[in-house]
Design a protein around this motif. Sequence first.
Motif, PDB file in Angstrom:
ATOM      1  N   LEU A  13     -67.567  -0.333  98.619  1.00  0.00           N
ATOM      2  CA  LEU A  13     -67.456   0.286  99.927  1.00  0.00           C
ATOM      3  C   LEU A  13     -67.036  -0.779 100.931  1.00  0.00           C
ATOM      4  O   LEU A  13     -66.953  -1.964 100.594  1.00  0.00           O
ATOM      5  CB  LEU A  13     -68.770   0.940 100.354  1.00  0.00           C
ATOM      6  N   GLN A  14     -66.767  -0.347 102.134  1.00  0.00           N
ATOM      7  CA  GLN A  14     -66.406  -1.273 103.199  1.00  0.00           C
ATOM      8  C   GLN A  14     -67.533  -1.240 104.219  1.00  0.00           C
ATOM      9  O   GLN A  14     -67.926  -0.158 104.678  1.00  0.00           O
ATOM     10  CB  GLN A  14     -65.088  -0.847 103.833  1.00  0.00           C
ATOM     11  N   VAL A  15     -68.069  -2.403 104.545  1.00  0.00           N
ATOM     12  CA  VAL A  15     -69.159  -2.475 105.514  1.00  0.00           C
ATOM     13  C   VAL A  15     -68.733  -3.405 106.650  1.00  0.00           C
ATOM     14  O   VAL A  15     -68.412  -4.564 106.411  1.00  0.00           O
ATOM     15  CB  VAL A  15     -70.466  -2.979 104.866  1.00  0.00           C
ATOM     16  N   ASN A  16     -68.700  -2.847 107.836  1.00  0.00           N
ATOM     17  CA  ASN A  16     -68.311  -3.601 109.033  1.00  0.00           C
ATOM     18  C   ASN A  16     -66.978  -4.310 108.852  1.00  0.00           C
ATOM     19  O   ASN A  16     -66.800  -5.469 109.231  1.00  0.00           O
ATOM     20  CB  ASN A  16     -69.419  -4.581 109.431  1.00  0.00           C
ATOM     21  N   GLY A  17     -66.038  -3.593 108.224  1.00  0.00           N
ATOM     22  CA  GLY A  17     -64.682  -4.094 108.058  1.00  0.00           C
ATOM     23  C   GLY A  17     -64.477  -5.007 106.866  1.00  0.00           C
ATOM     24  O   GLY A  17     -63.371  -5.489 106.646  1.00  0.00           O
ATOM     25  N   ALA A  29     -81.223   5.016  95.535  1.00  0.00           N
ATOM     26  CA  ALA A  29     -81.223   4.207  96.763  1.00  0.00           C
ATOM     27  C   ALA A  29     -80.492   4.920  97.888  1.00  0.00           C
ATOM     28  O   ALA A  29     -79.448   5.530  97.682  1.00  0.00           O
ATOM     29  CB  ALA A  29     -80.580   2.856  96.505  1.00  0.00           C
ATOM     30  N   THR A  30     -81.044   4.812  99.083  1.00  0.00           N
ATOM     31  CA  THR A  30     -80.369   5.367 100.255  1.00  0.00           C
ATOM     32  C   THR A  30     -79.446   4.311 100.849  1.00  0.00           C
ATOM     33  O   THR A  30     -79.603   3.113 100.601  1.00  0.00           O
ATOM     34  CB  THR A  30     -81.375   5.795 101.343  1.00  0.00           C
ATOM     35  N   LEU A  31     -78.523   4.781 101.664  1.00  0.00           N
ATOM     36  CA  LEU A  31     -77.632   3.865 102.367  1.00  0.00           C
ATOM     37  C   LEU A  31     -78.442   2.918 103.243  1.00  0.00           C
ATOM     38  O   LEU A  31     -78.140   1.730 103.330  1.00  0.00           O
ATOM     39  CB  LEU A  31     -76.619   4.656 103.202  1.00  0.00           C
ATOM     40  N   GLY A  62     -66.220   6.552 110.725  1.00  0.00           N
ATOM     41  CA  GLY A  62     -66.156   6.823 112.155  1.00  0.00           C
ATOM     42  C   GLY A  62     -67.050   7.934 112.665  1.00  0.00           C
ATOM     43  O   GLY A  62     -67.095   8.184 113.858  1.00  0.00           O
ATOM     44  N   VAL A  63     -67.788   8.576 111.781  1.00  0.00           N
ATOM     45  CA  VAL A  63     -68.653   9.689 112.166  1.00  0.00           C
ATOM     46  C   VAL A  63     -70.110   9.232 112.105  1.00  0.00           C
ATOM     47  O   VAL A  63     -70.530   8.618 111.115  1.00  0.00           O
ATOM     48  CB  VAL A  63     -68.438  10.901 111.224  1.00  0.00           C
ATOM     49  N   ALA A  64     -70.889   9.551 113.148  1.00  0.00           N
ATOM     50  CA  ALA A  64     -72.305   9.182 113.157  1.00  0.00           C
ATOM     51  C   ALA A  64     -73.022   9.899 112.020  1.00  0.00           C
ATOM     52  O   ALA A  64     -72.834  11.103 111.813  1.00  0.00           O
ATOM     53  CB  ALA A  64     -72.933   9.546 114.495  1.00  0.00           C
ATOM     54  N   ALA A  65     -73.838   9.135 111.284  1.00  0.00           N
ATOM     55  CA  ALA A  65     -74.546   9.694 110.131  1.00  0.00           C
ATOM     56  C   ALA A  65     -75.899   9.018 110.000  1.00  0.00           C
ATOM     57  O   ALA A  65     -76.069   7.853 110.371  1.00  0.00           O
ATOM     58  CB  ALA A  65     -73.715   9.467 108.866  1.00  0.00           C
ATOM     59  N   GLY A  74     -73.209   7.781  97.606  1.00  0.00           N
ATOM     60  CA  GLY A  74     -72.451   8.818  98.292  1.00  0.00           C
ATOM     61  C   GLY A  74     -71.408   8.276  99.248  1.00  0.00           C
ATOM     62  O   GLY A  74     -70.550   9.025  99.714  1.00  0.00           O
ATOM     63  N   VAL A  75     -71.473   6.993  99.553  1.00  0.00           N
ATOM     64  CA  VAL A  75     -70.485   6.388 100.456  1.00  0.00           C
ATOM     65  C   VAL A  75     -69.516   5.473  99.713  1.00  0.00           C
ATOM     66  O   VAL A  75     -68.782   4.710 100.340  1.00  0.00           O
ATOM     67  CB  VAL A  75     -71.144   5.636 101.639  1.00  0.00           C
ATOM     68  N   ALA A  76     -69.501   5.560  98.404  1.00  0.00           N
ATOM     69  CA  ALA A  76     -68.585   4.737  97.616  1.00  0.00           C
ATOM     70  C   ALA A  76     -67.155   4.960  98.100  1.00  0.00           C
ATOM     71  O   ALA A  76     -66.715   6.093  98.304  1.00  0.00           O
ATOM     72  CB  ALA A  76     -68.700   5.086  96.135  1.00  0.00           C
ATOM     73  N   GLY A  77     -66.450   3.861  98.336  1.00  0.00           N
ATOM     74  CA  GLY A  77     -65.067   3.922  98.774  1.00  0.00           C
ATOM     75  C   GLY A  77     -64.874   4.251 100.240  1.00  0.00           C
ATOM     76  O   GLY A  77     -63.742   4.363 100.710  1.00  0.00           O
ATOM     77  N   ARG A  78     -65.947   4.387 100.986  1.00  0.00           N
ATOM     78  CA  ARG A  78     -65.850   4.763 102.401  1.00  0.00           C
ATOM     79  C   ARG A  78     -66.146   3.567 103.298  1.00  0.00           C
ATOM     80  O   ARG A  78     -66.635   2.546 102.860  1.00  0.00           O
ATOM     81  CB  ARG A  78     -66.810   5.911 102.680  1.00  0.00           C
ATOM     82  N   ALA A  79     -65.856   3.729 104.586  1.00  0.00           N
ATOM     83  CA  ALA A  79     -66.085   2.675 105.576  1.00  0.00           C
ATOM     84  C   ALA A  79     -67.383   2.959 106.327  1.00  0.00           C
ATOM     85  O   ALA A  79     -67.541   4.026 106.908  1.00  0.00           O
ATOM     86  CB  ALA A  79     -64.923   2.602 106.556  1.00  0.00           C
TER      87      ALA A  79
END
Length: 167
Positions: A13-17, A29-31, A62-65, A74-79
């Motif tokens: 995933l991408q974390v903080n760019g 595990a949760t995010l 870019g969406v608040a979650a 669930g956030v694999a491959g996402r920013a």
Amino acid sequence: MTASCGAEPLLHLQVNGEARSIAGVPRAATLLHLLRNDLGLNGPKYGCGLGQCGACTVHVDGVAARACVIPAHGVAGRAVTTLEGLGTRGRWHPVQAAFEDAQAAQCGYCLNGMVMQAAALLARDPQASEARIRSELSGNLCRCGTHIEILNAVQRAAVRMQEAMRP
């Protein structure tokens, strides 16, 4: 990559760019746990663990979650953007700067959620009305009673962001 005999797959995933690949992340595990425990990012807070208080708010694409209820896988491959990635001390995001100027924090526990929720709103609607701001932040709990200062901070940030967009 194929996982072998019960081993957890590598999570990309991408974390903080920054592109991250993390091994051994359990499916349960949760995010929020990944961010705090594995990556040492303490902006998002553990509040209720039910996604109801907003202390754990991050941006996913870019969406608040609410990070406490999102599976890490669930956030694999996402920013993912946390409070630490929104801005830096030398170059704060307008919402962060406005919160400081308005002194919109008392204990600070809700601050992460309020800032992240407000930043997501103003990215979508830089001219958000007071009613829209109130509605957007209504799911973020603050027990200290700095609601007026928080509202003022978001309104200041909206003005700053509008001014920055003018030629």
